[in-house]
Design a protein around this motif. Structure first.
Motif, PDB file in Angstrom:
ATOM      1  N   VAL A   1      -2.294  -2.548   4.957  1.00  0.00           N
ATOM      2  CA  VAL A   1      -2.488  -3.462   2.975  1.00  0.00           C
ATOM      3  C   VAL A   1      -1.157  -3.403   2.700  1.00  0.00           C
ATOM      4  O   VAL A   1      -0.634  -3.879   2.265  1.00  0.00           O
ATOM      5  CB  VAL A   1      -3.087  -1.921   3.077  1.00  0.00           C
ATOM      6  N   GLN A   2       0.090  -2.559   3.571  1.00  0.00           N
ATOM      7  CA  GLN A   2       1.130  -2.466   2.831  1.00  0.00           C
ATOM      8  C   GLN A   2       2.223  -3.475   3.845  1.00  0.00           C
ATOM      9  O   GLN A   2       2.682  -4.342   2.937  1.00  0.00           O
ATOM     10  CB  GLN A   2       2.328  -1.615   4.335  1.00  0.00           C
ATOM     11  N   GLU A   3       1.805  -4.336   4.916  1.00  0.00           N
ATOM     12  CA  GLU A   3       1.910  -5.398   5.422  1.00  0.00           C
ATOM     13  C   GLU A   3       1.805  -6.320   4.267  1.00  0.00           C
ATOM     14  O   GLU A   3       2.764  -7.541   4.016  1.00  0.00           O
ATOM     15  CB  GLU A   3       1.641  -5.717   6.974  1.00  0.00           C
ATOM     16  N   LEU A   4       0.844  -6.665   4.024  1.00  0.00           N
ATOM     17  CA  LEU A   4       0.385  -7.113   2.966  1.00  0.00           C
ATOM     18  C   LEU A   4       0.961  -7.364   1.721  1.00  0.00           C
ATOM     19  O   LEU A   4       0.929  -8.125   1.050  1.00  0.00           O
ATOM     20  CB  LEU A   4      -1.761  -6.935   2.444  1.00  0.00           C
TER      21      LEU A   4
ATOM     22  N   GLU B   1       6.026  -0.292  -6.002  1.00  0.00           N
ATOM     23  CA  GLU B   1       5.913   0.624  -6.211  1.00  0.00           C
ATOM     24  C   GLU B   1       4.018   1.142  -5.695  1.00  0.00           C
ATOM     25  O   GLU B   1       3.983   2.338  -4.904  1.00  0.00           O
ATOM     26  CB  GLU B   1       5.640   0.881  -7.137  1.00  0.00           C
ATOM     27  N   ALA B   2       3.339   0.111  -5.858  1.00  0.00           N
ATOM     28  CA  ALA B   2       1.841   0.435  -5.186  1.00  0.00           C
ATOM     29  C   ALA B   2       1.861   1.128  -3.558  1.00  0.00           C
ATOM     30  O   ALA B   2       1.504   1.800  -2.895  1.00  0.00           O
ATOM     31  CB  ALA B   2       1.003  -0.927  -5.164  1.00  0.00           C
ATOM     32  N   MET B   3       3.272  -0.312  -2.772  1.00  0.00           N
ATOM     33  CA  MET B   3       3.006   0.073  -1.434  1.00  0.00           C
ATOM     34  C   MET B   3       3.290   1.249  -0.938  1.00  0.00           C
ATOM     35  O   MET B   3       3.306   2.092  -0.302  1.00  0.00           O
ATOM     36  CB  MET B   3       4.536  -0.909  -0.935  1.00  0.00           C
TER      37      MET B   3
ATOM     38  N   ALA C   1      -4.461  -1.392  -3.044  1.00  0.00           N
ATOM     39  CA  ALA C   1      -3.528  -0.076  -2.540  1.00  0.00           C
ATOM     40  C   ALA C   1      -3.751   0.926  -3.090  1.00  0.00           C
ATOM     41  O   ALA C   1      -3.912   1.947  -2.094  1.00  0.00           O
ATOM     42  CB  ALA C   1      -1.790  -0.028  -3.250  1.00  0.00           C
ATOM     43  N   LEU C   2      -4.265   1.317  -4.061  1.00  0.00           N
ATOM     44  CA  LEU C   2      -5.100   2.874  -4.949  1.00  0.00           C
ATOM     45  C   LEU C   2      -5.806   2.853  -3.874  1.00  0.00           C
ATOM     46  O   LEU C   2      -6.197   4.378  -3.484  1.00  0.00           O
ATOM     47  CB  LEU C   2      -4.977   2.301  -6.152  1.00  0.00           C
TER      48      LEU C   2
END
Length: 1551
Positions: A1094-1097, A1007-1009, A1071-1072
């Motif tokens: 950040v998405q890949e992380l 969800e954060a992604m 993520a935020l």
């Protein structure tokens, strides 16, 4: 870096060899040459990279060598991509095909699960939302499947690949909405199996969408640059298809496709024509800005819109019975395609030269030609031609008004007046028929517009006849021209609405155009006719009331900008005005004062129109606020606001240039222009800040500038006109209006892009029923008012007719009653109030259920739920708490200013509490630990109570933006509710992680992604540097957690759950903050890179958390351990990629963050060294003296001063210089700390106090440097007058002071006569700096208990006694010991005092008191130390005698501080030293032990006999005693756990 370079060199070497082999085996010589050339390029890049790696290995500290290696590696990456582009692209597209298949399958399963869950879903609104989102996804699935099939069938075809990418990206948004809708619906599905199926399907879809998002992004990067060519090919293909359709139509073979009807295709073509215009506007903007990526996107969207347009055009041509119309439609559509192809080609060329004026001009010309072709295409629709004929007829008729003077009338005045009145009535009626015809078939509009045109001709002739008898012919002709213009606008509005019935504000624009026709007719009648006084006013009023009646027919879209509360105010004000004017009508009709009578009728008419408008708007708001209605969704802009502003500005500009306008009308028009242009500019500013699309961001800003500049120019000409109403000034004003109208129209066209617009609300049947009382009252009011005015008109002629007076009184009474009924109906239907009451009752019931369950749990009689597993209950509870958390902010927003949304949100919130209670009680019933049971139930109750408080605050606020006194309570309730959600989520995650359940954590990370890709981030509250700092903090925390998980996977797998939970929380924060960092990063490419990494992380964290869960379930699985370690390494690597992306964004500030981290490590290391020195274990390694280190310390300290200067100057210079200064200062402080530690060690462990003095001095320098680096980071790239620059200067001053203090300490450390004095001076300076920090407004990161604050005051008491003793003895050893003790005592006291003061439970008054006495205590202690320093310099008995008074002041402040700390505890605090309390605690402990022992006895079973196998090398004693020892240890552990558990239980009973 060098090690990775070796790996990279080997990999590229293998690739070069493989490419050479392929080249030798290739038959086609051209391909062979290409492969060899690529291999050579790759080999050369590899050689350069190897050379750079050697240089970096030889000089590992050299920054230039490192930069060369980075550049060489980047060059190698580019060369590798170029060499292996086709293979990489193929692999990426293949991955996208697989992801698209999985997403389509998962979506289909979710739709099926949604249908299965529909029967048992108790929440109608949630179910409707889910059904709607399922429909949207179902519409996109065929396109996705078709894209996959096309790509697989034509794997080398670029257009097929782009079609797959486009369909994948188009699938993401509706898919994400369906996931959200499914998750929102799960808690309210009563069938457990259906709920679990829907939940699982939603999770699978979310995972598939995350993979599809990543795959489509990578595929777009690989294939994206070819989008413009693909769009061009698509448009060319459409042009050819339309040519084929034309040939078929000529042969009579063109047939409609299944499902195509004339009406459907007409509407499709009308709505799509606007989408084409909007996407073309975006294409022009992107090309003008030179943004290749977004130009490609705009070209793709244009091609897609043109495809729909071509299909609709073909459908219209196939469905119409007129062959000429069919041919005209296909020809005009083909012209659109041809022009669009030219436009895309010009856009492609403009990209190559973004600033070229010629290419921009050509673009604009081609765009105008396409716009003209689009209009022609729309005009070919059935019915449109007839409207055009009517418009042309009105234009031709209006030419009669262009003569200089009109011929004299051939009729009598009475005859001309009668004909004009009749023609006016006919034209007004025809206008109403045109409005009505737009809701029917296209043939109806054609007939109505023809009749309107004929009636206009008759009216114009009658008007000209009347003007021939008028004295002021110019004014009459002006009025006739106004009627002509209003009539044309009415037909244009009708034409626009019939083409696109769903267009925003179209119905309101049509209604406004009809009202404008009526008003202009009334003005002419008033001017020309001579009736008995009051008669004209009555006729005008009746016409106005007839026109506004249509507003009440079906109010399914907003009529105005009024809020619900504005509607109530409007109704109250207008009803008051109406009451007064009705009394005036009656009174003046009696007295015969007919002039005043006419004025009263006019005022009454205006009040009735205002009442009708407010009633229609209130009815609309009541309808959409019904929980069964489908709530609208706010878009980036409000198209209705833009359309309404556009209309108002055009009308105002028309009034400005009208020769008949009076000075007051000109000023009024100028005010309207200023008001609406200001609103448009403000809307553009908000839209620009919200959108993530950089092209749209710039376009909104540029449009706002154009509107503002053209408004400013217009205002100048208006001022000149106001001073002198000459023809020249009026002409200047006319010229100035053109650019403003053009700018506003362009902005309105751009804002109508489907990407930006809101989704309108859909009023349900129940909502329509709720509207009825309001509408019935308003209609009754209008009908009775019309009858009242007709009656009053006859009374004005014959006031002596008693029966007519009684009829008037009856109508007056009916009007009064209907208005009362209207006000009552509007107030009774206040949006959200009934729903709030219903929800409050529901949550109160849930709280009672939780309390009953808590009582049962306390008495150990809570019935266990056997129909469901713990895992399922945990998942249900987690899901429902998350959904409650998602609703907090929407409810708060609705309660503060969106009354229409309030009912929807509170009903949705209330529907979640019954499943919350069921899941919480069920989970508690299956929890063995009593403390965990109570915690879960208490937290659930707290959440329900905070929701209750939120609902009370929301009900009080009611969505009224003017009720500002309620807004603070709403904000506070929302914050409390968020805290309650966070608390219960922490508990659930901990419980889940203990048993290896990681589904909730995976969902949280996913969800954060997904939020990273949401296009409208909130307004940034900080700079990029601020977000960069927090992202670095959380990234490093994730890396540390990953390392710990690697370790714990081998040693303590049971602890992995807590670490996974920690990683999930850290990633949520990351993520935020990463989203905000990406939004504030410059240039945009850096922001995109940050977001992607950040998405890949996030993907890496998901895999690691999943492996942690698997290993907890099976701790001995070596394969899973290996996988977990690999995943942890991947996470660490991805963290480094995030950090490198941030560094690219701001190299200097990133270096500051790294340096600050290094300095904090040094400070921690120095604290450890102080512990060793205090313990007397800090010894020199060799027989060396302090003199051996003094010069080195002094030299390094001077180097640090130089670095400090560079650091301060670096804040105002480039990022590179700042990075160098930060790195250099971090290296120098590291060296200085090392040499000072060596110097301190050389003093010997027999003098620990002097060692501590020296290490404290370097620690002060390190802390000052840390503050200075932070201040430099905050001041980077800021102007000289920024407050952060003053903060930087202050930090630099403290740094210089502390370095000077270090140098003095170093010089005095071997001088036994002065080193105590020096230590005391350094301590005084340190305490002053700590006091400054204490007095700052900065809130501490964590809080502590009042007991901690009280405990720390003991250190002050001891230090005071030590200081007094040192002052009396004047021995240097005592003074040094005092200085060291004072530092720690005061620092600890200040820290504990501030942390305790800022505890959430401490009131503002108590906090202020504690902080005041903390300062007082420190100042008193400082005076004491300064007095001791004075005694050391001049030891006299008088001065020593004064020590007592100084110590008393400190003691008094300490007493006050302790009392303040006790006040923080409240009334329930008990003294832990009280003997009664000690005895009670002991008794409770004993009781707990007894109960634990009793429970253990109940559970005792015969012990299995241990099997003892004696090892051949083990002695008999070992073999005998080792099992016995293990057994005893286990029993002791078990009993200890039991005692602890029962101690907790007894504590609960005692509470």
């Amino acid at each position: 870096m060098v090690r990775q370079a070796r790996v990279l060199a080997q990999a590229t070497s293998d690739l070069v060899n493989a490419m050479r082999s392929d080249a030798e085996a290739e038959i086609d010589m051209e391909n062979s040459k290409k492969l060899l050339a690529a291999a050579k390029l790759l080999a050369d890049s590899t050689a350069r990279m190897v050379e750079a790696a050697k240089g970096a290995a030889a000089n590992p500290e050299n920054e230039d060598q490192q930069q060369r290696l980075r550049e060489a590696a980047e060059g190698l990456r580019v060369a590798t991509n170029a060499a292996a582009q086709n293979a990489i692209k193929k692999k990426i597209v293949n991955r996208l095909e697989i992801a698209a298949k999985q997403a389509a399958a998962a979506a289909t399963q979710t739709i099926a699960a949604s249908q299965n869950a529909a029967v048992s879903n108790k929440n109608t609104a949630a179910h409707q939302q889910l059904v709607q989102s399922c429909k949207n996804v179902a519409d996109h699935i065929p396109q996705l499947v078709q894209g996959v099939r096309g790509s697989q069938a034509q794997s080398e075809d670029l257009s097929a690949q782009l079609a797959l990418i486009n369909s994948s990206q188009n699938f993401l948004q509706p898919g994400s909405k369906m996931v959200a809708s499914a998750k929102a619906a799960v808690p309210t599905v009563t069938d457990q199996a259906a709920a679990m199926q829907l939940s699982q399907c939603a999770k699978n879809l979310a995972t598939s969408l995350a993979e599809l998002r990543t795959a489509s992004q990578k595929a777009h990067e690989a294939c994206g640059p070819m989008e413009i060519d693909s769009a061009l090919n698509t448009v060319q293909t459409l042009k050819n298809e339309l040519q084929d359709a034309k040939m078929a139509a000529v042969d009579g073979q063109l047939k409609p496709l299944p499902g195509e009807t004339l009406e459907k295709c007409t509407q499709d073509l009308g709505s799509t024509s606007k989408a084409v215009g909007s996407s073309m506007a975006q294409l022009l903007t992107c090309a003008a800005q030179g943004n290749e990526h977004y130009t490609g996107v705009a070209a793709r969207e244009t091609a897609q819109a043109l495809k729909t347009l071509a299909q609709a055009a073909r459908g219209v041509a196939a469905s119409t019975t007129d062959p000429v119309a069919a041919h005209a439609m296909l020809d005009s559509a083909r012209d659109v395609m041809e022009g669009s192809a030219m436009l895309i080609q010009e856009a492609k060329q403009a990209l190559a030269a973004p600033g070229d004026a010629d290419s921009q001009q050509r673009l604009a010309q081609v765009a105008k030609a396409v716009s003209h072709s689009l209009n022609n295409c729309v005009n070919c629709l059935p019915g449109q031609k007839d409207v055009d004929v009517a418009l042309k007829s009105i234009g031709e008729s209006s030419k009669k008004l262009l003569v200089d003077s009109l011929p004299p009338s051939s009729k009598s005045f009475q005859e001309a007046q009668s004909e004009l009145n009749q023609a006016a009535a006919d034209l007004n009626q025809s206008a109403g028929e045109v409005v009505h015809a737009t809701r029917g078939q296209s043939g109806e509009l054609a007939a109505a517009s023809g009749k309107f045109s004929d009636d206009f001709d008759e009216f114009l002739d009658a008007g000209i006849e009347m003007a021939g008898q008028a004295q002021d012919q110019i004014q009459v002709i002006g009025n006739l021209k106004s009627i002509s213009m209003a009539s044309s606008k009415l037909l244009l509005a009708a034409k626009s609405l019939s083409v696109d019935p769903g267009a925003p504000n179209a119905k309101n624009l049509l209604a406004a155009a009809a009202r404008a026709v009526t008003e202009s007719i009334n003005q002419l009648i008033t001017l020309c006719t001579q009736q008995a006084p009051g008669q004209k006013e009555c006729d005008n009023a009746l016409r106005e009331l007839e026109t506004v009646k249509g507003m009440l027919d079906n109010p399914n879209e907003p009529v105005s900008d009024l809020s619900y509360f504005d509607c109530i105010e409007g109704v109250m004000e207008n009803s008051k005005v109406l009451g007064e004017s009705m009394a005036g009508i009656s009174q003046n009709a009696k007295t015969g004062d007919l002039l005043v009578f006419g004025e009263c009728v006019g005022v009454a008419s205006k009040a009735l129109c205002g009442l009708t408008e407010a009633a229609a708007q209130a009815a609309y708001l009541v309808g959409i606020s019904d929980p069964n209605s489908q709530a609208g969704q706010q878009g980036l802009v409000d198209p209705i606001q833009f359309a309404r502003a556009n209309q108002a500005i055009q009308m105002a500009c028309q009034n400005l240039v009208d020769p008949a306008s009076s000075p007051s009308q000109v000023l009024s028009a100028a005010t309207i222009v200023a008001k609406h242009t200001s609103a448009l500019c403000n809307a553009c500013r908000i839209a620009s800040s919200k959108t993530a699309n950089p092209v749209a961001k710039r376009h909104f800003v540029q449009s706002a500038k154009e509107v503002a500049n053209s408004t400013a120019n217009l205002v100048k000409t208006i001022k000149a006109l106001d001073g002198d109403f000459s023809e020249e000034n009026r002409n200047k004003c006319r010229i100035a209006t053109a650019p403003l109208i053009e700018a506003v129209e362009n902005l309105t066209a751009f804002a109508s892009n489907p990407e930006f617009v809101s989704i309108p609300a859909q009023i349900s049947t129940e909502g329509s029923r709720a509207q009825e009382p309001i509408l019935v009252s308003a209609k009754t009011m209008l009908e009775s008012s019309s009858l009242l005015i007709k009656t009053a008109r006859s009374l004005a002629i014959n006031p002596k007719d008693p029966p007519t007076w009684s009829v008037l009184a009856g109508h007056s009474h009916t009007v009064s009653d209907s208005i009362k009924s209207l006000i009552t109906s509007i107030r009774d239907k206040a949006p959200g109030q009934r729903e709030c009451d219903f929800s409050i009752d529901g949550i109160n019931r849930c709280i009672r259920d939780i309390e009953q369950a808590s009582l049962a749990a306390v008495s150990q009689s809570l019935a266990t739920r056997d129909d469901i597993s713990v895992e399922a209950l945990q998942e249900q509870l987690t899901s429902v708490v998350q959904e409650i958390g998602h609703l907090i902010d929407p409810i708060a927003t609705a309660a503060r200013g969106e009354a229409a949304q309030l009912g929807h949100k509170v009903m949705q919130l209330a529907s979640y509490f019954e499943p919350l209670v069921l899941a919480a009680v069920g989970m508690a019933s299956k929890t063995l630990d009593h403390q965990q049971q109570m915690t879960l139930l208490d937290q659930s109750k707290t959440l329900a109570e905070s929701a209750l408080q939120m609902l009370y605050a929301a009900k009080e606020g009611g969505g009224n933006p003017k009720a500002s006194h309620t807004h603070d309570a709403i904000t506070e309730a929302a914050q409390l509710m968020k805290e309650a959600v966070d608390d219960i989520m922490v508990t659930l995650n901990e419980a889940a992680s203990e048993v290896g359940m990681v589904g909730g954590m995976v969902d949280s990370i996913a969800e954060a992604m997904s939020k990273l890709d949401e296009g409208t981030p909130p307004d940034p509250k900080g700079t990029f540097v601020d977000y960069q700092t927090t992202v670095v903090k959380y990234s490093k925390a994730i890396a540390v957690t990953a390392q710990e998980m690697m370790t714990k996977s081998v040693t303590n797998p049971e602890e992995l759950g807590g670490l996974a939970s920690q990683m999930t929380n850290d990633y949520g924060h990351l993520a935020l903050q990463g989203r905000m960092a990406a939004a504030t990063a410059e240039p945009e490419e850096i922001g995109f890179q940050i977001r992607t990494r950040v998405q890949e992380l996030g993907h890496g964290c998901i895999f690691l958390v999943q492996k942690a869960g698997a290993l907890q379930i099976c701790p001995t699985d070596s394969y899973t351990k290996r996988e977990l370690i690999e995943c942890a390494r991947a996470v660490t690597e991805k963290v480094s990629l995030v950090l490198s992306a941030l560094q690219a964004g701001n190299k200097g500030t990133q270096a500051c963050i790294t340096a600050a981290s290094a300095v904090s490590g040094i400070i921690a290391d120095l604290d450890t060294t102080i512990m060793f020195a205090t313990a007397g274990t800090l010894n020199a390694e060799n027989n060396e003296s302090f003199a051996d280190h003094r010069e080195n310390i002094l030299k390094t300290a001077k180097a640090l001063v130089e670095d400090t200067k560079l650091l301060v100057s670096g804040a105002a210079s480039s990022q590179d210089k700042l990075a160098q200064a930060a790195q250099s200062s971090a290296n120098t402080i590291t060296q200085l700390a090392e040499v000072v530690k060596l110097g301190a060690a050389s003093l010997g462990s027999d003098d620990p106090e002097t060692q501590v003095v020296l290490i404290n001095a370097i620690k002060d320098v390190a802390k000052a440097l840390s503050d200075l680096i932070g201040a430099t980071k905050g001041a980077a790239s800021k102007p000289a007058d920024d407050p952060s620059m003053y903060q930087l200067k202050g930090a630099a001053k403290v740094m210089v002071t502390n370095v000077t203090s270090l140098l003095k300490t170093v010089k005095a450390v071997e001088d036994e006569a002065t080193r105590g004095t020096r230590a005391l001076e350094a301590t005084i300076e340190y305490i002053k700096q700590e006091l400054t920090v204490f007095q700052s407004s900065e809130v501490p990161e964590k809080t502590s208990s009042p007991e901690e604050s009280i405990r720390m005051t003991k250190g002050i008491t001891m230090a005071t006694a030590k200081a007094v003793a040192a002052g009396n003895s004047c021995r240097q050893e005592d003074v040094i010991a005092t200085a060291n003790l004072s530092r720690k005592a005061v620092a600890d006291m200040l820290t504990a005092c501030k942390q305790a003061s800022y505890h959430p439970d401490v009131s503002g008054e108590v906090r202020e008191r504690a902080l005041r006495f903390g300062t007082e205590c420190t100042l008193g202690y400082l005076e004491l130390l300064e007095h001791v320093l004075l005694i050391l310099q001049k030891p006299t008995p008088e001065l020593k005698h004064q020590l007592a008074s100084f110590s008393k002041r400190v003691a008094g402040a300490v007493t006050e501080l302790i009392q303040s700390a006790e006040a923080m505890k409240g009334t329930e605090w008990v003294d832990p030293e009280d003997p009664t309390v000690i005895a009670e605690t002991e008794l409770l402990g004993a009781a707990a032990s007894i109960e634990a022992a009793a429970k253990k006895l109940e559970q005792l079973k015969p012990r299995a006999k241990p099997k003892v196998s004696i090892h051949p090398h083990c002695s008999f004693g070992d073999a005998l005693f080792s099992p016995l020892v293990c057994s005893i240890a286990g029993e002791r552990s078990s009993n200890t756990e039991g005692v602890q558990e029962n101690a907790k239980t007894f504590r609960i009973f005692s509470d």
